[in-house]
Design a protein around this motif. Structure first.
Motif, PDB file in Angstrom:
ATOM      1  N   UNK A 284      45.636  30.083  34.348  1.00  0.00           N
ATOM      2  CA  UNK A 284      45.871  31.416  34.894  1.00  0.00           C
ATOM      3  C   UNK A 284      46.735  32.245  33.946  1.00  0.00           C
ATOM      4  N   UNK A 285      47.765  31.632  33.359  1.00  0.00           N
ATOM      5  CA  UNK A 285      48.603  32.356  32.398  1.00  0.00           C
ATOM      6  C   UNK A 285      47.777  32.836  31.213  1.00  0.00           C
ATOM      7  N   UNK A 286      46.877  31.985  30.712  1.00  0.00           N
ATOM      8  CA  UNK A 286      46.036  32.385  29.590  1.00  0.00           C
ATOM      9  C   UNK A 286      45.160  33.573  29.934  1.00  0.00           C
ATOM     10  N   UNK A 287      44.645  33.587  31.165  1.00  0.00           N
ATOM     11  CA  UNK A 287      43.796  34.706  31.603  1.00  0.00           C
ATOM     12  C   UNK A 287      44.606  35.984  31.734  1.00  0.00           C
ATOM     13  N   UNK A 288      45.709  35.925  32.462  1.00  0.00           N
ATOM     14  CA  UNK A 288      46.456  37.147  32.760  1.00  0.00           C
ATOM     15  C   UNK A 288      47.150  37.717  31.528  1.00  0.00           C
ATOM     16  N   UNK A 289      47.734  36.854  30.703  1.00  0.00           N
ATOM     17  CA  UNK A 289      48.451  37.362  29.530  1.00  0.00           C
ATOM     18  C   UNK A 289      47.497  37.930  28.484  1.00  0.00           C
ATOM     19  N   UNK A 290      46.358  37.296  28.293  1.00  0.00           N
ATOM     20  CA  UNK A 290      45.390  37.804  27.327  1.00  0.00           C
ATOM     21  C   UNK A 290      44.808  39.133  27.794  1.00  0.00           C
ATOM     22  N   UNK A 291      44.513  39.244  29.088  1.00  0.00           N
ATOM     23  CA  UNK A 291      44.005  40.502  29.633  1.00  0.00           C
ATOM     24  C   UNK A 291      45.033  41.616  29.500  1.00  0.00           C
ATOM     25  N   UNK A 292      46.292  41.299  29.793  1.00  0.00           N
ATOM     26  CA  UNK A 292      47.360  42.304  29.668  1.00  0.00           C
ATOM     27  C   UNK A 292      47.472  42.804  28.235  1.00  0.00           C
ATOM     28  N   UNK A 293      47.452  41.888  27.277  1.00  0.00           N
ATOM     29  CA  UNK A 293      47.583  42.280  25.874  1.00  0.00           C
ATOM     30  C   UNK A 293      46.406  43.128  25.411  1.00  0.00           C
ATOM     31  N   UNK A 294      45.228  42.873  25.996  1.00  0.00           N
ATOM     32  CA  UNK A 294      44.019  43.612  25.594  1.00  0.00           C
ATOM     33  C   UNK A 294      43.827  44.887  26.398  1.00  0.00           C
ATOM     34  N   UNK A 295      44.680  45.131  27.390  1.00  0.00           N
ATOM     35  CA  UNK A 295      44.527  46.312  28.226  1.00  0.00           C
ATOM     36  C   UNK A 295      43.340  46.213  29.163  1.00  0.00           C
ATOM     37  N   UNK A 296      43.006  44.994  29.579  1.00  0.00           N
ATOM     38  CA  UNK A 296      41.862  44.753  30.443  1.00  0.00           C
ATOM     39  C   UNK A 296      42.351  44.454  31.853  1.00  0.00           C
TER      40      UNK A 296
END
Length: 346
Positions: A60-72
């Motif tokens: 879940x951390x990988x999903x949320x943090x990567x999305x946040x960094x990409x503006x998704x």
């Protein structure tokens, strides 16, 4: 399989606390909650296994943090626990009727999400299958074709564990195997890989299943040790069960005499390795699996080409490198090539 295009190393996030808080705020807590603002075509929904297991917390951390960094924009829903097949499917069914452009799914079994995925596939929305593969026959019958599968080569992970155990104990030594849920494809692949690695070198005296749970593995291992006083090693198909076996070994007074190796690379397992409990864990980086899932959605939504399969990295963690693994957790402590990097940079 991997794309033949040139690949660049994936750089995963080391988010500061404030960014992490924002990322987690973007993760809705109920199926009816709205994700953050944005065009539905660029919004991602993810349905994963239960957050009672630290492996899926890291995913879940990988999903949320990567999305946040990409503006998704991303919404994550999780099953109540590893056995919540119906509840997980219900969460996906609810999300499927909402305004999402791409779906990341980590099913509990090969078939429990198939019915819920059918309308998503019919709508032509990309489906990114991570960690646990969807059953091919069931998917074909429902006319579901995932855009890609992202996960560990579980057989290779089992082989790494087997090779390591064989390097630590005398030839012909007695070993036991504790698998996950009986019939589970992930558990079976890890066990098969282990068996292949130790074939002809060690004697497997017993194999049992502990439903991926620490307390069940503790009970099973206690019985196995009592019945096999000459046993020298255990292989566990996940860390939670491995830690249960470590406790059984400790209770039997045989710490240092019986080797225990498991698969996952969760933080408590890494700490056990460093402290001399587990001999090793084959880390498979759920953070990277979640991160790659978001990146695959980005590529799919941009009209890019995805490989049929993306293999997430693994590494054997023992006493020699446990400190490095702990310092980098939940991110990989070793670099790996990301087949999506070129398309993400365009």
């Amino acid at each position: 399989m991997f794309s033949t295009a040139p690949r660049r190393r994936l750089v995963l996030l080391a988010a500061p606390v404030a960014v992490l808080a924002l990322a987690l705020a973007g993760c809705s807590s109920s199926p009816s909650a709205d994700s953050t603002s944005g065009d539905g075509a660029t919004k991602i929904a993810a349905v994963i296994k239960g957050l009672d297991n630290p492996f899926f917390q890291a995913m879940e951390d990988g999903i949320t943090e990567t999305a946040e960094a990409a503006g998704v924009d991303v919404t994550v829903q999780a099953a109540a626990d590893i056995g919540d097949t119906t509840g997980q499917a219900d969460k996906l069914t609810t999300l499927s009727g909402q305004d999402f452009g791409c779906f990341i799914v980590n099913p509990i079994s090969g078939t429990n999400l198939v019915q819920s995925l059918a309308p998503i596939a019919a709508a032509g929305k990309p489906i990114i299958n991570i960690d646990q593969p969807i059953d091919e026959d069931a998917a074909e019958a429902a006319d579901i074709t995932p855009a890609t599968y992202i996960g560990t080569d579980n057989e290779a992970a089992g082989e790494k564990a087997g090779d390591y155990i064989a390097s630590l104990v005398d030839a012909g030594g007695e070993v036991a195997i504790i698998g996950g849920i009986s019939g589970d494809v992930t558990s079976a692949a890890r066990v098969d890989g282990f068996k292949d690695a130790v074939d002809g070198a060690l004697e497997i005296v017993q194999e049992d299943a502990a439903d991926w749970k620490r307390e069940i593995a503790l009970t099973k291992a206690t019985d196995i040790i009592a019945a096999n006083p000459d046993i020298v090693a255990f292989f566990a198909a996940n860390d939670d069960m491995g830690l249960g076996i470590v406790k059984a070994v400790e209770n039997s007074g045989k710490t240092g005499e019986i080797v225990v190796v498991s698969v996952d690379g969760n933080q408590d397992a890494l700490e056990s390795v460093e402290a001399g409990g587990l001999a090793a864990t084959v880390a498979q980086y759920p953070y990277a699996i979640g991160s790659l899932g978001v990146q695959a959605c980005q590529v799919a939504l941009d009209g890019g080409d995805l490989p049929d399969d993306i293999e997430s990295p693994t590494a054997l963690v023992n006493a020699d490198n446990a400190a490095d693994a702990i310092a980098s957790f939940p991110q990989p402590f070793e670099g790996f090539d990301n087949p999506l990097a070129d398309q993400l940079d365009e």
